[in-house]
Scaffold this motif. Structure first.
Motif, PDB file in Angstrom:
ATOM      1  N   PHE A 136       0.886  -1.167   0.000  1.00 10.44           N
ATOM      2  CA  PHE A 136       0.000   0.000   0.000  1.00 10.44           C
ATOM      3  C   PHE A 136       0.917   1.208   0.000  1.00 10.44           C
ATOM      4  N   VAL A 179       3.950   1.149   2.281  1.00  8.52           N
ATOM      5  CA  VAL A 179       3.775   0.098   3.293  1.00  8.52           C
ATOM      6  C   VAL A 179       3.758  -1.275   2.621  1.00  8.52           C
ATOM      7  N   ALA A 212       2.538  -4.662   3.160  1.00  5.72           N
ATOM      8  CA  ALA A 212       1.636  -5.368   4.074  1.00  5.72           C
ATOM      9  C   ALA A 212       1.892  -6.869   4.038  1.00  5.72           C
ATOM     10  N   PRO A 228       0.756 -11.036  15.126  1.00  3.48           N
ATOM     11  CA  PRO A 228       0.345  -9.852  15.873  1.00  3.48           C
ATOM     12  C   PRO A 228      -0.411  -8.872  14.981  1.00  3.48           C
ATOM     13  N   SER A 229      -1.021  -7.874  15.588  1.00  4.24           N
ATOM     14  CA  SER A 229      -1.806  -6.894  14.850  1.00  4.24           C
ATOM     15  C   SER A 229      -0.947  -6.214  13.788  1.00  4.24           C
ATOM     16  N   GLY A 230      -1.526  -6.044  12.607  1.00  3.27           N
ATOM     17  CA  GLY A 230      -0.834  -5.324  11.546  1.00  3.27           C
ATOM     18  C   GLY A 230       0.181  -6.138  10.780  1.00  3.27           C
ATOM     19  N   CYS A 231       0.169  -7.466  10.942  1.00  6.28           N
ATOM     20  CA  CYS A 231       1.186  -8.276  10.272  1.00  6.28           C
ATOM     21  C   CYS A 231       0.756  -8.690   8.877  1.00  6.28           C
ATOM     22  N   GLY A 232      -0.455  -8.326   8.465  1.00  3.64           N
ATOM     23  CA  GLY A 232      -0.861  -8.607   7.086  1.00  3.64           C
ATOM     24  C   GLY A 232      -1.822  -9.772   6.938  1.00  3.64           C
ATOM     25  N   LYS A 233      -2.452 -10.202   8.016  1.00  5.96           N
ATOM     26  CA  LYS A 233      -3.365 -11.337   7.934  1.00  5.96           C
ATOM     27  C   LYS A 233      -4.603 -11.003   7.103  1.00  5.96           C
ATOM     28  N   THR A 234      -5.248  -9.902   7.464  1.00  6.81           N
ATOM     29  CA  THR A 234      -6.457  -9.525   6.742  1.00  6.81           C
ATOM     30  C   THR A 234      -6.153  -9.242   5.281  1.00  6.81           C
ATOM     31  N   THR A 235      -5.030  -8.581   5.046  1.00  2.23           N
ATOM     32  CA  THR A 235      -4.645  -8.277   3.673  1.00  2.23           C
ATOM     33  C   THR A 235      -4.520  -9.559   2.855  1.00  2.23           C
ATOM     34  N   TYR A 289      -8.613  -7.327  -2.782  1.00  3.61           N
ATOM     35  CA  TYR A 289      -7.368  -6.634  -3.103  1.00  3.61           C
ATOM     36  C   TYR A 289      -6.681  -7.348  -4.248  1.00  3.61           C
ATOM     37  N   GLU A 333     -10.958 -13.289  12.010  1.00  6.23           N
ATOM     38  CA  GLU A 333     -11.192 -13.132  13.447  1.00  6.23           C
ATOM     39  C   GLU A 333     -12.669 -13.183  13.799  1.00  6.23           C
ATOM     40  N   HIS A 361      -5.477 -13.517  15.897  1.00  8.43           N
ATOM     41  CA  HIS A 361      -4.236 -13.163  16.575  1.00  8.43           C
ATOM     42  C   HIS A 361      -4.177 -13.878  17.930  1.00  8.43           C
TER      43      HIS A 361
HETATM   44  N1  LIG Z   1      -6.221  -0.276   2.599  1.00  8.82           N
HETATM   45  C1  LIG Z   1      -5.022  -0.061   3.156  1.00  8.82           C
HETATM   46  N2  LIG Z   1      -4.300   1.032   2.834  1.00  8.82           N
HETATM   47  C2  LIG Z   1      -3.083   1.249   3.380  1.00  8.82           C
HETATM   48  N3  LIG Z   1      -2.492   0.445   4.270  1.00  8.82           N
HETATM   49  C3  LIG Z   1      -3.151  -0.662   4.634  1.00  8.82           C
HETATM   50  C4  LIG Z   1      -4.446  -0.976   4.109  1.00  8.82           C
HETATM   51  N4  LIG Z   1      -4.860  -2.131   4.652  1.00  8.82           N
HETATM   52  C5  LIG Z   1      -3.882  -2.528   5.481  1.00  8.82           C
HETATM   53  N5  LIG Z   1      -2.849  -1.652   5.477  1.00  8.82           N
HETATM   54  C6  LIG Z   1      -1.592  -1.788   6.233  1.00  8.82           C
HETATM   55  O1  LIG Z   1      -1.054  -3.052   5.957  1.00  8.82           O
HETATM   56  C7  LIG Z   1      -0.578  -3.659   7.138  1.00  8.82           C
HETATM   57  C8  LIG Z   1      -1.266  -4.990   7.362  1.00  8.82           C
HETATM   58  O2  LIG Z   1      -2.612  -4.755   7.637  1.00  8.82           O
HETATM   59  P1  LIG Z   1      -3.666  -5.913   7.944  1.00  8.82           P
HETATM   60  O3  LIG Z   1      -5.004  -5.287   8.034  1.00  8.82           O
HETATM   61  O4  LIG Z   1      -3.501  -6.997   6.938  1.00  8.82           O
HETATM   62  O5  LIG Z   1      -3.196  -6.414   9.372  1.00  8.82           O
HETATM   63  P2  LIG Z   1      -3.806  -7.577  10.271  1.00  8.82           P
HETATM   64  O6  LIG Z   1      -2.739  -8.600  10.390  1.00  8.82           O
HETATM   65  O7  LIG Z   1      -5.114  -8.005   9.741  1.00  8.82           O
HETATM   66  O8  LIG Z   1      -3.958  -6.855  11.663  1.00  8.82           O
HETATM   67  P3  LIG Z   1      -5.143  -6.970  12.755  1.00  8.82           P
HETATM   68  O9  LIG Z   1      -4.845  -8.181  13.573  1.00  8.82           O
HETATM   69  O10 LIG Z   1      -4.996  -5.716  13.539  1.00  8.82           O
HETATM   70  O11 LIG Z   1      -6.444  -7.051  12.013  1.00  8.82           O
HETATM   71  C9  LIG Z   1      -0.789  -2.665   8.266  1.00  8.82           C
HETATM   72  O12 LIG Z   1       0.412  -1.988   8.479  1.00  8.82           O
HETATM   73  C10 LIG Z   1      -1.847  -1.741   7.717  1.00  8.82           C
HETATM   74  O13 LIG Z   1      -1.663  -0.458   8.224  1.00  8.82           O
END
Ligand SMILES: Nc1ncnc2c1ncn2[C@@H]1O[C@H](COP(=O)(O)OP(=O)(O)OP(=O)(O)O)[C@@H](O)[C@H]1O
Ligand SMILES: [Mg+2]
Lengths: 362, 280
Positions: free
Chosen positions: A12, A15, A17, A36-43, A52, A158, A191
């Motif tokens: 992104f 970033v 992800a 952990p949070s923000g590690c890219g799971k949802t992405t 995406y 989650e 997580h």
């Molecule tokens: N649409 C977006 N635009 C810009 N950055 C994004 C976007 N979606 C996610 N990110 C960034 O990509 C990284 C991974 O995000 P992601 O949502 O995949 O984390 P996650 O593992 O699902 O975290 P959580 O457990 O908090 O849900 C994060 O640093 C987030 O800020």
């Protein structure tokens, strides 16, 4: 349906992800994405769903490359953390929405909806609206909606984190059972490592968008390949001690501030052959330490945290390091008391402090 | 208890203040109603009840199309403006809220600037445009101008409403098998009904009471709207017939009042309960 991610990445802007992620998921397998949070799971999940577009790499469903396939043509069921029910529709309309879009005949639609709803025990709620349901019921509706179209792949983001502890436990079991019965390839983001350990066939551990390990719960727990996985899996977490590894009389000796242990032979041999320097990080889980007058380590009880069946003792080593020790309640020790600790040495872990890789399991 | 009594007294004082402040407004409306039904008024005191001020309803005005024609014009003007505005604003608002495209930021700031821009300064330029397009002195022309000038605000309002809908719900719809357009229509629009209702109502009211644009860009009697008619009643060379003026004014106001009373209740309703449980 077999799912393969090949060198998948998603950026992104600046970033990163998801970074160079390769995962091969077998048909019918239940895989957890843990990190952990923000590690890219949802992405990762949203790339699988087709929301995406990957920056690089490939996604294969069976022998079909789906990078450019629209979400609606992927035959996926997804359950969101927020449930994402449609508030303006009744439960029945919510569940049948995917079928309506497929132009399934009314009769068939009604029958299928009733079947999943009964399976999810929400058959009697069909005329309610989402706002009139409890969180747990909403969760079931979301699950029913994902299941009703008989998807090739189920994605969970989650799904249980908004439920109370007890309900979470129930749903955990139910989802696992359901997945087992229906035999649908499932990818489950969480997580919560307990959730991942108890539900998944295999767990992919992510950190900052990179894959740390992809293995069975048992392997992650007993044979962690690096420091991050070792520290992340297991609760209370593994203890880490700075130490030196040396060979003396053909034995592998681990020596640190206030303790000195001899590794079992097979572990010692592996460690010595892998080690590139004397410094190592020695790891041992709290459940693998006992109170024992003959123990090799001396420590002072710093805090006692009762957990019910067991107590977690925080023990302070002479150099000030705190060591978690899990013992059955009724041990009788008090804060401030001096104790001796015995390590179960065959559960020892050793890591290179620079590469953070395991000296035993690579 | 003491606290309760205190708040009761506070409320009474507040009520009195509000009453005093709205007094001038109230007096004007009272005079308007009285005057519309009496032969003459001395200050605020009416004299001689009559319905003759309302004769325009059946007799019409001298040298002008019937009141019904003018009312119809006004209605068409307001309804069409509102429809165009809501339709375009809900599509544009969606795009601005949900899609990434080059120039998005600029578009957003531009709409803001346009909204802040005093429309009066554009009057002459628009006049020429309408003239060239052959739309001067047509209802269609004025409608387009009015809708265009109102759109920036509408787009912003709708974008705000779309922003408040969770992405999850939209993603879920896409995965369930919707196309993007269908998601917009079946999932998003039903969930911003309060927004659409509010925008429609405001757009309609604004269209109904618009004076400047129809006044400037139409000249023929058959394109008059009620506001222009009122202006004519005051501005004609003959002496001002206050009875007729107030009756027409009341007539002009009535639909708005009724509309407002009903829609206000509806608006309150949807705000208080209708969208409860929306996933945010
Ligand atoms: N649409 C977006 N635009 C810009 N950055 C994004 C976007 N979606 C996610 N990110 C960034 O990509 C990284 C991974 O995000 P992601 O949502 O995949 O984390 P996650 O593992 O699902 O975290 P959580 O457990 O908090 O849900 C994060 O640093 C987030 O800020
Ligand atoms: Mg997430």
């Amino acid at each position: 349906m077999e799912v393969r991610l090949e060198r998948l990445s998603k950026h992104f802007g600046s970033v990163v992800a998801v970074d160079d992620l390769t995962l091969h998921i077998k048909s019918g397998e239940f895989v957890a994405l843990l990190g952990p949070s923000g590690c890219g799971k949802t992405t990762t999940l949203l790339m699988l769903a087709g929301i995406y577009r990957p920056t690089g790499g490939e996604i294969w469903f069976g022998d079909r490359l789906v990078n450019d396939v629209l979400p609606k043509d992927r035959n996926i069921g997804m359950v969101f953390q927020s449930y994402a029910l449609y508030p303006h529709m009744t439960v029945f309309e919510n569940i049948t929405f995917p079928l309506k879009l497929k132009k399934v005949p009314k009769e068939v639609m009604r029958e299928k909806a009733q079947r999943v709803a009964d399976m999810m025990q929400i058959g009697h709620l069909m005329d309610r609206r989402p706002a009139q349901l409890s969180g747990g019921q909403q969760q079931r509706v979301a699950l029913a909606r994902a299941l009703v179209k008989e998807p090739d792949i189920l994605l969970f983001d989650e799904p249980l984190s908004n439920l109370d502890a007890k309900l979470r436990l129930t749903m955990r079991g139910e989802i696992k059972r359901l997945q087992h019965d229906l035999d649908i390839t499932s990818i489950y983001v969480t997580h919560d490592q307990v959730e991942a350990m108890t539900m998944a066939d295999r767990i992919a551990v992510l950190r900052d968008g990179r894959l740390q390990a992809f293995a069975t719960p048992d392997e992650l727990y007993n044979r962690p390949r690096n420091l991050f996985v070792a520290g992340f899996i297991g609760s209370p977490p593994m203890n880490f001690l700075n130490a030196r590894l040396t060979a003396q009389n053909g034995q592998a000796i681990v020596e640190g501030n206030g303790f000195r242990i001899t590794l079992p032979e097979d572990l010692g041999r592996k460690a010595l052959s892998q080690a590139q320097r004397e410094e190592v990080i020695y790891g041992i889980r709290p459940e693998h330490i006992r109170l024992d007058p003959d123990g090799e380590v001396e420590a002072e009880i710093y805090v006692i945290e009762p957990l019910g069946r067991e107590d977690l003792l925080d023990c302070r080593l002479p150099d000030g390091t705190l060591l978690g020790v899990l013992v059955p309640s009724g041990h009788g020790v008090k804060i401030g008391e001096k104790v001796r600790l015995k390590f179960q040495l065959d559960h020892s872990q050793l890591f290179d402090p620079h590469t953070e890789q395991s000296l035993l399991w690579n | 208890m003491a606290e309760h009594a205190g708040s009761r007294i506070g409320q009474i004082i507040l009520g009195i203040i509000v009453l005093l402040l709205s007094m001038p407004l109230l007096v004007m409306y009272i005079w308007l109603v009285e005057s519309a039904f009496s032969q003459i008024t001395y200050g605020i005191i009416p004299q001689g009840f009559t319905l003759s001020n309302w004769r325009f309803l059946w007799e019409g005005f001298t040298n002008m199309p019937s009141i019904w024609r003018i009312t119809w014009n006004t209605l068409v003007f307001a309804v069409v403006v509102a429809t165009i505005e809501v339709f375009i604003a809900s599509l544009t608002g969606y795009a601005l809220s949900r899609m990434k495209f080059p120039g998005r930021r600029m578009f957003l700031s531009l709409t803001l600037v346009l909204h802040a821009f005093p429309a009066v300064t554009l009057l002459i330029a628009i006049f020429y445009v309408l003239l060239v397009l052959g739309l001067y002195d047509t209802l269609v022309g004025v409608i387009m101008v009015k809708a265009a000038l109102e759109l920036p605000l509408g787009v912003w309002i709708m974008k705000g409403f779309f922003d408040n809908i969770s992405w999850d719900m939209e993603m879920s719809a896409l995965i369930d098998g919707c196309s993007r357009l269908r998601t917009w229509w079946e999932i998003l629009l039903p969930n911003i009904r309060p927004g659409i209702a509010a925008l429609s109502i405001f757009a309609f009211l604004s269209g109904w009471s618009e004076f400047l644009l129809p006044y400037i860009y139409t000249s023929s009697f058959e394109n008059f709207t009620l506001s222009v008619l009122l202006r004519r009643l005051v501005g004609d060379f003959r002496f001002v017939d206050y009875g007729l003026l107030t009756a027409t004014g009341l007539y002009y106001m009535m639909p708005v009042l009724l509309f407002f009373i009903f829609t206000q209740e509806y608006l309150l309703n949807i705000y208080a309960g209708g969208t409860k449980g929306t996933t945010v």
